[in-house]
Every structure is written in structure tokens, then in C-alpha cells.
Design a protein around this motif. Structure first.
Motif, short mmCIF file in Angstrom:
data_model
loop_
_atom_site.label_atom_id
_atom_site.label_comp_id
_atom_site.label_asym_id
_atom_site.label_seq_id
_atom_site.Cartn_x
_atom_site.Cartn_y
_atom_site.Cartn_z
N ASP A 83 7.65 -3.44 -6.73
CA ASP A 83 8.24 -4.43 -6.04
C ASP A 83 7.73 -5.08 -4.74
O ASP A 83 7.20 -4.06 -4.13
N ARG A 84 7.74 -6.26 -4.38
CA ARG A 84 6.69 -6.84 -3.10
C ARG A 84 7.18 -6.29 -2.01
O ARG A 84 6.42 -5.86 -1.09
N GLU A 85 8.52 -5.62 -1.81
CA GLU A 85 8.81 -5.19 -0.69
C GLU A 85 8.19 -3.72 -0.41
O GLU A 85 8.06 -3.18 0.62
N ILE A 86 8.25 -3.08 -1.72
CA ILE A 86 7.61 -1.73 -1.48
C ILE A 86 6.07 -1.80 -1.20
O ILE A 86 5.55 -1.06 -0.45
N ILE A 87 5.37 -2.86 -1.80
CA ILE A 87 4.02 -3.01 -1.56
C ILE A 87 3.73 -3.31 -0.20
O ILE A 87 2.73 -3.13 0.60
N ARG A 88 4.71 -4.12 0.37
CA ARG A 88 4.60 -4.41 1.72
C ARG A 88 4.72 -3.25 2.67
O ARG A 88 3.77 -3.25 3.73
N ASP A 89 5.68 -2.37 2.43
CA ASP A 89 5.58 -1.01 3.42
C ASP A 89 4.30 -0.35 3.18
O ASP A 89 4.05 0.24 4.20
N LEU A 90 3.84 -0.22 2.09
CA LEU A 90 2.42 0.40 1.68
C LEU A 90 1.54 -0.29 2.45
O LEU A 90 0.30 0.49 3.10
N ASN A 91 1.57 -1.56 2.60
CA ASN A 91 0.35 -2.31 3.27
C ASN A 91 0.49 -1.82 4.67
O ASN A 91 -0.45 -1.89 5.56
N THR A 92 1.88 -1.89 5.35
CA THR A 92 1.81 -1.34 6.84
C THR A 92 1.34 -0.22 7.07
O THR A 92 0.64 0.00 7.85
N VAL A 93 1.51 0.92 6.05
CA VAL A 93 0.98 2.11 6.19
C VAL A 93 -0.72 1.97 6.12
O VAL A 93 -1.24 2.48 7.03
N ARG A 94 -1.16 1.29 5.34
CA ARG A 94 -2.41 1.10 5.06
C ARG A 94 -3.12 0.49 6.29
O ARG A 94 -4.07 1.02 6.83
N ASN A 95 -2.51 -0.65 6.75
CA ASN A 95 -3.02 -1.33 7.95
C ASN A 95 -2.94 -0.56 9.21
O ASN A 95 -3.50 -0.82 10.18
N SER A 96 -2.07 0.66 9.14
CA SER A 96 -1.96 1.41 10.23
C SER A 96 -2.99 2.61 10.14
O SER A 96 -2.88 3.42 10.99
N THR A 97 -3.53 2.62 9.23
CA THR A 97 -4.57 3.86 8.88
C THR A 97 -5.87 3.53 8.83
O THR A 97 -6.76 3.86 9.60
N ASN A 98 -6.29 2.27 7.89
CA ASN A 98 -7.44 2.04 7.63
C ASN A 98 -7.39 0.78 7.09
O ASN A 98 -7.49 0.96 5.65
N PRO A 99 -7.48 -0.32 7.49
CA PRO A 99 -7.23 -1.79 6.84
C PRO A 99 -8.84 -1.85 5.98
O PRO A 99 -8.49 -2.65 4.90
N TYR A 100 -9.61 -1.21 6.13
CA TYR A 100 -10.92 -1.26 5.67
C TYR A 100 -11.17 -0.18 4.67
O TYR A 100 -12.25 0.57 4.39
N ASN A 101 -10.05 0.18 3.99
CA ASN A 101 -9.88 1.42 3.03
C ASN A 101 -10.79 1.46 1.94
O ASN A 101 -11.21 2.70 1.53
N ILE A 102 -11.03 0.07 1.25
CA ILE A 102 -12.02 0.13 0.32
C ILE A 102 -13.37 -0.52 0.69
O ILE A 102 -13.16 -1.55 1.18
N ASN A 103 -14.41 0.04 0.21
CA ASN A 103 -15.51 -0.41 0.78
C ASN A 103 -16.20 -1.42 -0.11
O ASN A 103 -15.46 -1.66 -1.23
N ARG A 104 -17.01 -2.64 0.43
CA ARG A 104 -17.49 -3.70 -0.45
C ARG A 104 -17.87 -3.58 -1.79
O ARG A 104 -17.33 -4.04 -2.68
#
Ligand SMILES: *Cc1c(COP(=O)(O)O)cnc(C)c1O
Length: 356
Positions: free
Chosen positions: A224-245
Motif C-alpha cells: 500500500d502506498r502509505e507503507i511505501i511512503r513510510d519506508l521512503n521516509t526511513v530510506r531518505n533518512s538513512t541514504n537517499p542514494y542507497n542504490i548506485n547508478r
């Protein structure tokens, strides 16, 4: 340990990865990698992308999210990509567990669940698998906890039917249920269609096994998009560049090279059936696998001895020391040639064993 390490981490026991030997050449059947290279298109894209290495990768993962959304028939904001699915499991622990919300997972399952529970200080219940190593679904109803279930399970290889997964998701309406589908492409049934029916379900998958990209580190979560939003909050508070090019590009190309992907999954399944039937002739007990590995035990030799003898002969498999599974070995399904070598090696070991 230095004197600076915080109290809570002093007893932390990290996950033990299967060995990645650098010295001698082994037939490597110990970490469930693919024996096949990534599709040629994937390698081309990676090479082109490497010319842009001076630039940061796209923190929004736009192109890959679009490719994934099209591939799975979901919306672009219902999917998130991560640096290997281990990362999304960590994000889920951070986002959805705390001192009030503990976790529950099977006693025999992916080792990282208990490592993360320890790391994040989360209370964990380990529900024992039944005698036959299947999950007792009733243990997972109304748990009041965040549920982690690998389906198919590891290291058993056993898959739970989708109806049972649905019972678990429906049975915990106020908690997140994480279904870790690292091996689903080898014959399991994905819970993905349920993300539009239940807003407490997170499905995770990886490119490491079925898509030959273990070294690229790419995994994903769908919910569900709200769950994905929460996970993106964690991701963007950890390392927004978590996957290399290069890995972002590899992911897009991997979705496009779908014939290659499907063909390789079929080959692995064929090789699995071949290996199972050969080992059965040698009296092995083998759990019913829907994955790219099999979990096997011989009445003639202990799990530890078989592991060591194979290693000496140049074949690596995975042996665990937990009481319930110490007589078993987990064997990754490789190429047909790998599996033929394994069978002849096992025969030799068993023959020598008899003579002693
Ligand atoms: C391999 C595996 C993962 C993680 O794989 P990544 O390489 O981090 O994507 C997650 N869960 C299970 C059950 C696995 O076996």
C-alpha cells in the motif's frame, strides 16, 4: 571491541554470511546465487551507465520504479527499491517495530530476522515450525506483533499456500505482515495481488537469486502506498542514494530481459528436480523445495561430516548448527554440470564412509 561501543551493541552477534572464498576455486552451492550471468542487455546497460559515475544516482529511482510498476501491474508509488532486500527488512524493523510492537517469525527461518531484532532492541517471538518444518498458521493469528515470514521459507525451501498467507495478513489487521519472497520466482505463489486488498501487507523480493544480480545489491518492497511512503521516509533518512547508478540501470534492463529471466528460472527448476531424484536414489531425505536450493539429510552420514567432506572435495554447501537442523545441509541449485559433480562427489563420500 573498543571502549566506545554503546552498551546495547556489546553483545550483538552479526549475521553470518555463507563464505565467499577468494583463494581456491570451489563449486559454490552455499549462498543461493545464480550459476548464470546476468542477461547480456543488463551487462551492456551497466557498462554504459558506468560512464556517468561522477554523478549521484537518482534518489527517486524514477526509471526503475516505472519499470517495476509496469512489470508487476502496480502503481509507481506502491514500490520501493533497496540495496538488497536485507535493507528493506532493516527499514521495516525501524519503521514498524518498537518497544510496544515486537516481532514474530518462525524458529527456523532467515537468520537476519533475529539479528535485526537484536540490533534494534525489538522483542522477538520465535514460533516453532511443526515437526515436518511447515508453518503452523494458527501461531500467526492476532499476534499484536509485526510478522516476518519468508515464503518460500529458508533454509527449508517449503512454500506456504497463498490462502494461508492471506489468513495471516487478515488475522493481523493492526500490524504489518512482511512476506519475504526472496525465492518466489522458483515456484512459489506471490502475495503481491493482496497488496490492493490489505493495507498491512509488505511483500519483499530480491534480484540476488533469480535475476543473477547478487553482486549488484538490489531488492524491492511492494505494498500500500502509505507503507511505501513510510519506508521512503526511513530510506531518505538513512541514504537517499542507497542504490548506485549501475545497479539502477541493471534493474531496468533485467525487467526488460524477461525471456532470459524466465528461461533461467525454468532451468534451475529442472536442475532441482534432477538433483532431488538423484539424491533420493542415495536415500536422502529432502524437503519439498519451491526455491533454488534443497534442504537435505542422509541417514548414512551426519550433516557436519557431509558438509566437511564436500568442502574438502571442492564443493561448498551451507551447514547450520541449530539443534533442529544440524543433520541437514542446504544445497544451492547450480548448473546441470555443477549438480552432476555434486552427485558423483556425494556418491564417493558415501562409499568411503561405508568402508570405515
Ligand atoms: C537471500 C535472502 C534475502 C536477501 O537477499 P539480498 O541479497 O539482500 O536481496 C532475504 N531473505 C531471504 C529469505 C533470503 O534468502
Amino acid at each position: 571491541m573498543s571502549r566506545f561501543l554503546k552498551e546495547a551493541f556489546r553483545t550483538l552477534v552479526p549475521y553470518t554470511p555463507g563464505e565467499q572464498p577468494q583463494n581456491r576455486k570451489y563449486i559454490k552451492l552455499n549462498t543461493n546465487e545464480s550459476p548464470f550471468p546476468p542477461a547480456p542487455e543488463v551487462l551492456d546497460r551497466v557498462k554504459n551507465e558506468s560512464e556517468l559515475l561522477r554523478l549521484y544516482p537518482d534518489p527517486d529511482q524514477k526509471e526503475l520504479r516505472k519499470a517495476g510498476a509496469v512489470y508487476y501491474g502496480i502503481a509507481e508509488d506502491e514500490i520501493i527499491f533497496v540495496n538488497g532486500s536485507d535493507e528493506i527488512l532493516a527499514f521495516a524493523f525501524e519503521a514498524f517495530c518498537d518497544e510496544n510492537t515486537g516481532v514474530i517469525f518462525p524458529d527456523i527461518s532467515y537468520g537476519f530476522y533475529s539479528v535485526y531484532a537484536d540490533k534494534f532492541g525489538i522483542d522477538a517471538v520465535k514460533a516453532p515450525l511443526k515437526e515436518d518444518f511447515t508453518i503452523n498458521v494458527d501461531d500467526y493469528i492476532n499476534t499484536g506483533r509485526t510478522v516476518f515470514i519468508a515464503n518460500p521459507n529458508a533454509p527449508t525451501g517449503i512454500a506456504l499456500p497463498l490462502s494461508d498467507i492471506e489468513r495471516i495478513v487478515a488475522g493481523n489487521p493492526d500490524n504489518i505482515v512482511v512476506v519475504d519472497e526472496a525465492y518466489v520466482d522458483f515456484g512459489g505463489e506471490s502475495a503481491l495481488p493482496l497488496i490492493h486488498k490489505y493495507n498491512n501487507l509488505l511483500v519483499t523480493q530480491t534480484f540476488s537469486k533469480s535475476r543473477s544480480l547478487a553482486g549488484g545489491r538490489l531488492g524491492m518492497g511492494m505494498a500500500d502506498r502509505e507503507i511505501i511512503r513510510d519506508l521512503n521516509t526511513v530510506r531518505n533518512s538513512t541514504n537517499p542514494y542507497n542504490i548506485n547508478r549501475m545497479t539502477l540501470a541493471a534493474g531496468v534492463a533485467s525487467f526488460e530481459a524477461d525471456d532470459y529471466f524466465k528461461e533461467k528460472c525454468e532451468t534451475i527448476k529442472d536442475n532441482r528436480e534432477f538433483t532431488v531424484s538423484e539424491l533420493k536414489k542415495l536415500d536422502f531425505e529432502i524437503l519439498d523445495s519451491k526455491t533454488n536450493f534443497i534442504f537435505v539429510k542422509s541417514p548414512a552420514i551426519s550433516g557436519d561430516e557431509l558438509f566437511k567432506s564436500l568442502r574438502e572435495a571442492g564443493i561448498l554447501v551451507r551447514h547450520f548448527t541449530a539443534e533442529r537442523i544440524r543433520e541437514y545441509n542446504r544445497i544451492t541449485i547450480g548448473s546441470r554440470q555443477d549438480m552432476e559433480s555434486l552427485i558423483s562427489c556425494v556418491k564417493e563420500i558415501l562409499e568411503n564412509n561405508e568402508k570405515i
